[in-house]
Enzyme design. Structure first.
Site, short mmCIF file in Angstrom:
data_model
loop_
_atom_site.label_atom_id
_atom_site.label_comp_id
_atom_site.label_asym_id
_atom_site.label_seq_id
_atom_site.Cartn_x
_atom_site.Cartn_y
_atom_site.Cartn_z
N HIS A 85 -35.36 108.72 51.84
CA HIS A 85 -35.15 109.27 53.18
C HIS A 85 -36.48 109.83 53.68
O HIS A 85 -36.56 110.90 54.26
CB HIS A 85 -34.06 110.36 53.19
CG HIS A 85 -32.76 109.91 52.61
ND1 HIS A 85 -31.71 109.50 53.37
CD2 HIS A 85 -32.36 109.80 51.31
CE1 HIS A 85 -30.71 109.14 52.57
NE2 HIS A 85 -31.08 109.31 51.32
N TYR A 355 -33.80 116.96 44.21
CA TYR A 355 -34.44 117.37 45.46
C TYR A 355 -35.49 118.45 45.20
O TYR A 355 -36.56 118.46 45.81
CB TYR A 355 -33.43 117.92 46.46
CG TYR A 355 -32.45 116.93 47.05
CD1 TYR A 355 -31.69 117.26 48.17
CD2 TYR A 355 -32.25 115.67 46.50
CE1 TYR A 355 -30.78 116.38 48.71
CE2 TYR A 355 -31.32 114.78 47.04
CZ TYR A 355 -30.59 115.15 48.15
OH TYR A 355 -29.67 114.29 48.68
#
Lengths: 381, 185
Positions: A85, A355
């Site tokens: 992303h 993340y």
């Protein structure tokens, strides 16, 4: 204070009280050796336990670093950008809870006040310059709440369920997708073997092949995918998944239109819409019932499950991610306020860990000056 | 008032309590960057425990300044005494700086500094990638330094307790009022 003489009853005033006389009390001989050995065992034992906890003794363990390395091999990223992303735009807006929300969760975000929202629209993949209109995966990340208060961070995707059912499956999928150095493509046999052992991935492929492609970030639905737990003021808990359902009407884009669109089509198109006014999504919560799969995000819940609209998200502006507020933020889906908690879905915990590690790597890239592209002004579309 | 060869009650309480807390922190810290499934609860423990150690370390430092530690016996060579002083500077320095670095690091990373789900500390550093990267790197390396120093401290303490048997361990293990053997009278 320290040079005052002791007034203890057993000491003479003439004797300095601070040093104990030298005595031959140390252990000698084999007792000494045994004692030294025991100390060695204790210290080595603690060091070994530490090393084991750190994963230094166990090369096979699934770790965030290992998953990111596998992602890097399957689809290499660029310094300073997110591991996947990677291409996106920052957004700003607000959120207001509905009157139905407090019955489900005591989160302050649902109280009915206007809550500032910051976030990011993105497309899947590691290429920060990828073509927008042919990206199958679109995502919406949000941060509700400011710096000195509990926050709710969301990381949602347009796919309604995850491609694999476990973290191990995710790693195996990455390994199967590794490009063969000679062909530059994944090994077909490896991919086939993976699909045979993880049949749930075929459902995801079916979604990817058949789901409509909408013509905007604005009319895309974004889903939590993982399950969470809402707790209300009466301490009642409800397992949920949620979606941001667009108020903008769905308009599809066919393959010809997608191929003809510019690389930055989604951002340009979104800005055009915002020039005409804010965009809205309804936050729709689906309530799980007993027996619904909570820890397997590749399994959807039955379509008849009760749904409740718990609030409305409004987006008022977007900005380039290279200089925007969303760049140096980790949209960790386990940063949650009181009234919301993660489920036991292992993929949710894995997302949080991965993340965090990706964030550390890209912030280091920026700090070391290796990430001019990620922090410079972007070319206008 | 001289300490008659022992640390005072508060020093001893804080020592043993914080030894447990710090070991927990070190293992939680290294575990939470490795484990996927345990990370959520380890990190939820690590943040408030770190701030608790900071507060207790401040109290402990005040207590140490007001109630100086007992001197080491003459039997301890000068270089070892110097090493002991140095290692205690390091231990206090790390007990105070590691939690502050952690707090500043989260601030610089734009993370909420959550003590509990509802109680969040204010940021103490600007939201900036370079500040974050420096502090994150420092927090990791200083954590390893603390672990190494703790291990050496433990080894030295056990050496005094089990081999040298010179009263140094007892200075932290019991108070001056406790029954002592003839050696200490």
């Amino acid at each position: 204070m320290s040079d005052r003489q002791s007034s203890g009853p057993t000491r003479s005033a003439a004797t300095p009280p601070t040093r104990s006389p030298r005595r031959g009390s140390g252990r000698r001989g084999s007792g000494r050796t045994l004692a030294l050995a025991a100390i060695g065992v204790v210290v080595a034992g603690i060091a070994a336990a530490f090393a084991w906890t750190a994963g230094w003794l166990d090369g096979d363990r699934l770790t965030a670093a290992g998953l990111i390395d596998a992602m890097e091999e399957a689809d290499s990223s660029q310094p300073g950008f997110r591991q996947t992303h990677a291409k996106g735009v920052c957004l700003a807006g607000s959120f207001v809870g509905s009157s139905a929300a407090p019955a489900l969760s005591s989160a302050r975000i649902f109280a009915g006040d206007v809550i500032p929202a910051m976030g990011r629209f993105s497309i899947g993949g590691a290429d920060p310059y990828g073509a927008d209109s042919t990206a199958r995966v679109r995502s919406l990340a949000l941060q509700l709440g400011g710096p000195s208060e509990p926050q709710w961070r969301m990381a949602m995707n347009n796919f309604p369920f995850f491609a694999v059912s476990s973290v191990e499956g995710f790693q195996q999928q990455l390994q199967a997708k590794r490009p063969d150095p000679t062909t530059g493509k994944p090994d077909a046999a490896a991919v086939a073997a993976f699909e045979a052992s993880h049949p749930e991935v075929l459902d995801f492929q079916q979604w990817a092949k058949t789901a409509p492609w909408t013509d905007s970030w604005a009319n895309t639905q974004y889903n939590s995918v993982n399950a969470f737990r809402f707790t209300n003021a009466d301490r009642e808990t409800q397992v949920v998944r949620w979606s941001m359902r667009p108020q903008a009407p769905v308009v599809e884009m066919d393959a010809a239109q997608r191929n003809a669109a510019s690389a930055n089509y989604l951002a340009t198109e979104l800005q055009t819409r915002l020039d005409d006014g804010p965009l809205h999504w309804d936050m729709v919560v689906t309530l799980a019932e007993q027996g619904d799969p909570v820890t397997d995000p590749s399994q959807q819940w039955p379509s008849e499950r009760k749904q409740v609209v718990v609030g409305t998200l409004t987006v008022t502006q977007i900005a380039p991610q290279s200089t925007g507020a969303c760049r140096d933020v980790n949209f960790d889906p386990l940063i949650l306020p009181p009234g919301v908690a993660g489920s036991d879905d292992p993929i949710l915990a894995a997302r949080s860990a991965v993340y965090a590690k990706s964030f550390n790597r890209r912030e280091r890239d920026i700090a070391l000056g290796h990430a001019d592209a990620a922090t410079g002004e972007e070319p206008s579309p | 008032m001289s300490n008659a060869g022992h640390f005072n009650g508060l020093a001893r309480l804080l020592h043993w309590l914080m030894a447990l807390m710090i070991l927990t922190m070190l293992f939680a810290g290294v575990g939470m960057v490795t484990s996927l499934s345990a990370r959520p609860w380890l990190i939820d423990l690590h943040r408030p425990l770190g701030i608790a150690i900071l507060l207790l370390a401040v109290l402990r430092l005040f207590n140490r300044l007001r109630n100086p530690p007992p001197a080491l016996p003459d039997s301890v060579p000068r270089w070892q005494a110097a090493a002991a002083v140095a290692s205690h500077w390091v231990l206090y320095g790390l007990m105070l700086s590691l939690p502050l670095i952690g707090w500043a690091m989260l601030s610089a990373g734009g993370y909420p500094v959550s003590m509990t789900a509802s109680f969040v500390l204010p940021p103490i550093a600007p939201h900036d990638p370079t500040v974050y990267a420096v502090l994150r790197t420092a927090h990791g390396w200083l954590g390893y330094l603390l672990f190494a120093t703790v291990l050496m401290h433990l080894a030295a303490a056990l050496l005094h307790a089990w081999v040298l048997r010179d009263g140094v361990f007892q200075a932290m293990a019991r108070g001056a009022d406790a029954p002592v053997d003839d050696f200490h009278r």
